[in-house]
Design an enzyme around this catalytic site. Structure first.
Site, PDB file in Angstrom:
ATOM      1  NE  ARG A 121      -4.234  -1.663   0.029  1.00 46.10           N
ATOM      2  CZ  ARG A 121      -4.279  -2.646  -0.664  1.00 46.10           C
ATOM      3  NH1 ARG A 121      -3.188  -3.292  -1.408  1.00 46.10           N
ATOM      4  NH2 ARG A 121      -5.274  -3.523  -0.861  1.00 46.10           N
ATOM      5  CG  LEU A 122       4.462   1.631   1.579  1.00 44.94           C
ATOM      6  CD1 LEU A 122       5.901   1.250   1.929  1.00 44.94           C
ATOM      7  CD2 LEU A 122       4.007   2.644   2.220  1.00 44.94           C
TER       8      LEU A 122
END
Length: 211
Positions: free
Chosen positions: A189-190
């Protein structure tokens, strides 16, 4: 399966501020072409968010029909979205291309395209779609489906490909952007997010923002 357990870890590509074009429209065109090449379903589908007179946002999917210095789509000017854009031109667009793990978010202002542009697009449509623009009192309450079928039959008898004209209540809007964000899914989720912000009338600043 619980909703909280649904997740995909994105890992197809990356995006850096050194990789993008100086102009966001050029960058959009590059990504859009890649979406077409990837056979993304309805690659030109975009979520259009407008502001109602009550201050609440309204969103729906419409189809992008042109890109120049802005994003062009066509609709009934008397529809809910048409009236909202005429009342308050502030608007947001979102494109989502899951096959490429990409999203593009646009913030800008809407204005009607010229009658000539609306005519050109209207007459490029199939005759059945041209008839449909006359048939539907978009966003208004109607009694039943038969109402539309009866009006379609009526207009199909009255009009022909040689005599039909563009309805005066139907035409295009152009969304002129002041901000465009390109989002590339990444692991954990970066995600990569590159934001263009208009400075003055032509120059764009480019910066990375946190996911």
């Amino acid at each position: 399966m619980k909703l909280a357990d649904i997740r995909i870890d994105y890992s197809l590509k990356s995006l850096d501020s050194t990789d993008v074009a100086e102009n966001p429209i050029q960058q959009f065109n590059q990504w859009f072409e890649e979406a077409i090449q990837a056979k993304v379903m309805e690659a030109n589908a975009m979520n259009l968010s407008t502001l109602g007179k009550d201050g609440f946002p309204n969103s729906r999917i419409v189809l992008l029909k042109g890109v120049d210095h802005g994003f062009v789509f066509y609709t009934n000017y008397q529809s809910a979205k048409g009236q909202e854009l005429i009342h308050d031109p502030k608007v947001a667009l979102t494109f989502f291309w899951p096959e490429l793990e990409r999203q593009v978010r646009v913030v800008g202002k809407a204005a009607k395209v010229s009658p000539e542009e609306s005519d050109e697009y209207f007459f490029s449509r199939p005759f059945s779609s041209q008839i449909g623009a006359w048939v539907s009192p978009q966003s208004q309450e109607i009694p039943d489906r038969k109402y539309l079928a009866d009006r379609e039959q009526m207009y199909s008898k009255e009009l022909s490909p040689e005599t039909i004209k563009r309805p005066p209540h139907w035409g295009g809007f152009r969304i002129t952007p002041i901000e465009i964000e390109f989002w590339q899914g990444r692991p954990s989720r970066l995600h990569d997010r590159i934001l263009y912000t208009l400075q003055g009338t032509e120059k764009w600043s480019i910066k990375r923002i946190a996911p």
